[in-house]
Design a protein around this motif. Structure first.
Motif, short mmCIF file in Angstrom:
data_model
loop_
_atom_site.label_atom_id
_atom_site.label_comp_id
_atom_site.label_asym_id
_atom_site.label_seq_id
_atom_site.Cartn_x
_atom_site.Cartn_y
_atom_site.Cartn_z
N ARG A 45 0.81 -1.23 0.00
CA ARG A 45 0.00 0.00 0.00
C ARG A 45 0.83 1.27 0.00
NH1 ARG A 45 -5.20 0.03 0.42
NH2 ARG A 45 -6.12 -2.00 0.82
N GLN A 46 2.10 1.15 0.37
CA GLN A 46 2.95 2.35 0.37
C GLN A 46 3.00 3.02 -1.00
OE1 GLN A 46 7.41 1.52 0.38
NE2 GLN A 46 6.64 -0.43 1.09
N LEU A 47 2.64 2.29 -2.05
CA LEU A 47 2.59 2.90 -3.38
C LEU A 47 1.58 4.03 -3.44
CD1 LEU A 47 2.80 -0.04 -5.97
CD2 LEU A 47 4.61 1.49 -5.21
N GLU A 48 0.55 3.93 -2.59
CA GLU A 48 -0.50 4.95 -2.61
C GLU A 48 0.02 6.34 -2.25
OE1 GLU A 48 -3.52 3.45 -0.01
OE2 GLU A 48 -4.05 1.82 -1.38
N THR A 49 1.14 6.37 -1.54
CA THR A 49 1.67 7.67 -1.13
C THR A 49 2.40 8.39 -2.27
OG1 THR A 49 3.76 6.70 -0.44
CG2 THR A 49 2.03 6.83 1.23
N VAL A 50 2.62 7.68 -3.38
CA VAL A 50 3.33 8.30 -4.51
C VAL A 50 2.32 8.97 -5.43
CG1 VAL A 50 4.95 7.91 -6.40
CG2 VAL A 50 5.01 6.42 -4.37
N ASP A 51 2.55 10.24 -5.74
CA ASP A 51 1.66 10.95 -6.66
C ASP A 51 1.99 10.56 -8.09
OD1 ASP A 51 0.10 12.60 -8.13
OD2 ASP A 51 1.08 14.47 -7.49
N THR A 52 1.06 9.87 -8.74
CA THR A 52 1.29 9.45 -10.12
C THR A 52 0.20 10.01 -11.04
OG1 THR A 52 0.09 7.40 -9.67
CG2 THR A 52 2.48 7.29 -9.53
N VAL A 55 1.32 10.70 -14.61
CA VAL A 55 2.42 9.82 -15.02
C VAL A 55 1.89 8.68 -15.89
CG1 VAL A 55 4.27 8.32 -14.20
CG2 VAL A 55 3.64 10.35 -12.89
N GLU A 56 2.50 8.49 -17.04
CA GLU A 56 2.13 7.37 -17.90
C GLU A 56 2.81 6.09 -17.43
OE1 GLU A 56 0.00 7.15 -20.58
OE2 GLU A 56 -0.59 9.11 -19.74
N PRO A 57 2.09 4.96 -17.46
CA PRO A 57 2.71 3.70 -17.04
C PRO A 57 3.81 3.25 -18.02
CG PRO A 57 0.50 3.33 -17.89
CD PRO A 57 0.67 4.81 -17.81
N GLU B 321 9.74 2.02 -2.51
CA GLU B 321 8.58 1.75 -3.37
C GLU B 321 8.93 0.83 -4.53
OE1 GLU B 321 9.46 4.61 -2.14
OE2 GLU B 321 7.75 5.42 -1.05
N PRO B 324 7.39 -2.97 -3.90
CA PRO B 324 6.01 -3.27 -4.32
C PRO B 324 5.82 -3.12 -5.82
CG PRO B 324 6.08 -1.37 -2.82
CD PRO B 324 7.43 -1.98 -2.82
N TRP B 393 -3.62 -1.34 -8.43
CA TRP B 393 -2.40 -2.09 -8.11
C TRP B 393 -1.46 -2.21 -9.29
CZ3 TRP B 393 -1.36 -2.91 -3.16
CH2 TRP B 393 -2.41 -2.89 -2.25
N LEU B 395 -1.59 -1.02 -12.55
CA LEU B 395 -1.30 0.21 -13.28
C LEU B 395 -0.54 1.20 -12.40
CD1 LEU B 395 -1.94 0.50 -16.19
CD2 LEU B 395 -4.00 1.76 -15.63
N LYS B 396 -0.91 1.23 -11.13
CA LYS B 396 -0.20 2.10 -10.18
C LYS B 396 1.29 1.73 -10.15
CE LYS B 396 0.15 5.10 -6.85
NZ LYS B 396 -0.31 6.50 -6.90
N GLN B 398 3.01 0.30 -12.47
CA GLN B 398 3.66 0.68 -13.74
C GLN B 398 3.91 2.19 -13.82
OE1 GLN B 398 4.96 -1.68 -15.28
NE2 GLN B 398 3.58 -3.04 -16.39
N ARG B 399 3.06 2.96 -13.15
CA ARG B 399 3.28 4.42 -13.12
C ARG B 399 4.47 4.77 -12.21
NH1 ARG B 399 -1.32 6.51 -15.67
NH2 ARG B 399 -3.18 5.27 -15.28
N VAL B 400 4.54 4.08 -11.08
CA VAL B 400 5.68 4.31 -10.18
C VAL B 400 6.96 3.90 -10.90
CG1 VAL B 400 6.76 3.61 -8.00
CG2 VAL B 400 4.30 4.09 -8.08
N ARG B 402 7.57 4.26 -14.00
CA ARG B 402 7.95 5.39 -14.87
C ARG B 402 8.77 6.40 -14.07
NH1 ARG B 402 8.22 6.16 -20.02
NH2 ARG B 402 6.11 5.39 -20.34
N LEU B 403 8.32 6.71 -12.87
CA LEU B 403 9.04 7.70 -12.06
C LEU B 403 10.45 7.21 -11.73
CD1 LEU B 403 6.18 8.78 -9.60
CD2 LEU B 403 7.09 10.08 -11.54
#
Lengths: 101, 535
Positions: A45-52, A55-57, B321, B324, B393, B395-396, B398-400, B402-403
């Motif tokens: 869930r820590q991914l939720e804290t990242v603003d995306t 951002v394109e996948p 991050e 995950p 989950w 797609l999120k 895959q966006r991370v 990218r960063l």
């Protein structure tokens, strides 16, 4: 899991995932999978804290899409080679257990 | 066998000069394999007839002056998820326990063309899913440095075979660190090449946007020889067709020539650390890192600077991050890739007599023949891709990704390399990792970014912990600059001798009844020679 505050998976949800994954799990295995999955997802869930938001996948490191070759026949494997990979062959066809009467 | 002290290139020179023959060498190594592998457990399959046939072919190639390469006739092993026509390829799974592929991976075919000699197929975590080699359903592999410990994973059998003196080099595959981490645990050098540099045709897929095949060997020069033979375009792998490999090839051919000069005792100016700009992310200093690893890394930075490199601290956002992101993406792709194992066309199938329908047949087959870690990742991946959860989950993640990719790219615009540890700790003891999958996943923190970004990363020995277990460093470089990365690895190894210690492990082999080569067990002399400390 749709509820952001709920950090667990119901047994029905776990069962649905197992069915989609084509894994026949016993009740005990399903129960274990439910807790393991919830624990891992709880951490992830820590991914939720990242603003995306803008951002394109990335689907692959080369960001490539549908590379096609020319549509011409190329040499492949012979039918016999492929059929010899299993012992479950009858009259040149693959067999599976009978499931209809 | 004295030749065990030699590198692959060193043995290759002797073969090329016809001072030894591949047939004799291969027969010797097969005998050695028989003696040692009962303890080490590196290989799932040993194919003596194939090895001797390839050795003969190599000798024939070498007799024809100028047609061989420095790897011609040098015995090696291949990870058992890389297809070898006519030779069992199991992925360490009961699902493929009897599977004999009808075709070869492109990388194996390429090596065959230059006269490679493969003695066997090396153990791995089941379908390459694991960090210790313990999820293999078929064998337990021990770390040649300390038999109580794991060799790492998933390419653990490949690493243990090279460190244990069963091979001069090995092919591994790396999806989240599976080459670099076992190389680190076993005191070897290992390269995760740029995504697209080596064809994956015939590599049994785990996570297709992350998988890459690469070399594991005693030093960077050997890795250069193997990578140079393995890399190149292949129309059967769409990530590997475009001619990005043009510049890659030019760099590799030059590197190959330089390796030959160095091996023949010459010197090459271009192999130097001078002036290299190296980014050192401060973040790992705050992370839970085994104190000796932190120490060794600080010393490494000083050594690099003494040799003329310019090391500067930098940020590294999203390190936590990356775990995950990696596990969601890898598991999602795995759930798709492994859906092919349904028991119908090949592989194991359930013998249950009361299957109710085809779905039940597939589900029972998979439940019976896939292991717990594989099932766990299939469940995670299926969940992340399922309706209602895909965006949040998969797609999120895959966006991370990218960063992370963008950040690495910006860093590599200013620096030549990014330096880091390979793992938070040295090799754990057998039996201590599997009960807690999440903790095992978290130990991949330093390696997964190279796979998420596609960048090349090299693992190099740089020290030892208090138990004399190897510690490695990792250098991440620019895409398709693999040749420069290997050159830098060679320069590091010209300045240091950490990579040489494995020679003694290779030479010694598994002493009878000895679980730790350095603590007790009657190897005080070896211990003393390596550490200068008497037990």
């Amino acid at each position: 899991m749709k509820d952001a505050n709920r950090n667990e998976l119901t047994i029905e949800e776990a069962g649905r995932v197992a069915a989609l994954a084509r894994l026949k799990l016993s009740d005990a295995e399903l129960e274990a999978a439910r807790f393991e999955l919830a624990r891992v997802l709880g951490h992830f869930r820590q991914l939720e804290t990242v603003d995306t938001s803008s951002v394109e996948p990335v689907f692959n490191p080369q960001d490539s899409v549908n590379k096609l070759r020319e549509d011409t026949a190329i040499e492949g494997l012979e039918r016999e080679q492929l059929m010899s990979l299993t012992e479950y062959v009858k009259d040149g066809c693959l067999t599976v257990p009978r499931t209809v009467d | 066998m004295d030749l065990l002290k030699q590198t692959a290139g060193g043995v290759g020179l002797l073969l090329a000069d016809r001072k030894i023959s591949s047939v004799e060498l291969t027969a010797d190594i097969l005998k050695m394999t028989e003696e040692r592998d009962e303890v080490l457990g590196c290989l799932i399959t040993v194919d003596k007839a194939n090895a001797m046939k390839q050795a003969q072919a190599a000798d024939d190639l070498l007799a024809d002056v100028g047609t061989g390469s420095l790897l011609t006739g040098v015995p090696m092993v291949v990870k058992d998820n890389i297809s070898t026509a006519g030779i069992r390829t199991t992925c360490g799974s009961r699902m493929l326990e009897k599977y004999i592929p009808p075709y070869s991976a492109s990388v194996y075919s390429r090596l065959q063309k230059i006269g490679a000699v493969m003695t066997g197929k090396s153990n791995l975590d089941e379908f390459a899913m694991g960090s210790t080699c313990e999820t293999s359903a078929l064998r337990l592999t021990r770390n040649p440095w300390d038999h109580k410990r794991v060799p790492g994973g998933s390419s653990g059998g490949s690493a243990a075979a090279v460190a244990g003196g069963l091979a001069w080099y090995a092919l591994g595959s790396d999806t989240g660190g599976s080459i670099r981490q076992p190389a680190g645990y076993c005191g070897l050098t290992g390269l995760k090449p740029t995504y697209g540099a080596v064809s994956r045709y015939g590599l049994i897929a785990y996570a297709s946007s992350l998988d890459q095949i690469g070399p594991m060997a005693q030093d960077a020069a050997d890795c250069a020889l193997v990578f140079s033979a393995a890399a190149g375009p292949d129309k059967r792998d769409s990530t590997c067709v475009q001619d990005v490999s043009g510049s890659l090839r030019a760099g590799l051919d030059k590197l190959n020539r330089d390796v030959e000069i160095v091996l023949s005792g010459g010197s090459v100016d271009k192999i130097s650390l001078k002036g290299l700009k190296i980014a050192v992310p401060a973040v790992w200093r705050e992370h839970a890192l085994q104190p000796e690893i932190a120490d060794v890394l600080e010393k490494t930075i000083k050594k690099l600077e003494t040799a003329g490199a310019i090391c500067s601290e930098c940020d590294l956002p999203l390190l936590d991050e990356s775990i995950p992101a990696y596990y969601l993406i890898a598991s999602a792709e795995a759930s798709g890739n492994l859906s092919r194992y349904d028991g119908v066309q090949y592989g194991s199938r359930t013998q249950a007599a009361d299957v109710s329908d085809l779905a039940d047949f597939y589900s029972r087959t998979r439940a019976e023949y896939l292991g717990p870690e594989v099932k766990r990742r299939i469940m995670l991946g299926t969940f992340a891709l399922s309706s209602g959860y895909y965006d949040a989950w998969y797609l999120k993640a895959q966006r991370v990704r990218r960063l992370i990719k963008d950040y690495y790219q910006s860093l590599l615009a200013d620096y030549d390399y990014i330096l880091g540890p390979i793992t938070p700790a040295t090799a754990p003891e057998i039996g201590t990792s599997l009960e807690d999958p999440l903790t095992m996943y978290l130990s991949d923190i330093y390696t997964v970014a190279a796979n998420l970004t596609g960048l090349p990363a090299l693992a190099l020995p740089c020290g030892f912990d208090k138990n004399n277990l190897p510690i490695g460093l990792q250098l991440t470089g620019r895409a398709y600059q693999d040749a420069d990365l290997l050159r830098t690895g060679m320069a590091w190894q010209r300045e240091t001798d950490y990579h040489l210690r494995v020679q003694q492990i290779r030479q010694l082999g598994p002493a009878e009844g000895n679980t730790n080569l350095f603590a007790g067990g009657g190897n005080e002399k070896i211990h003393q020679s390596l550490t200068g400390v008497a037990l």
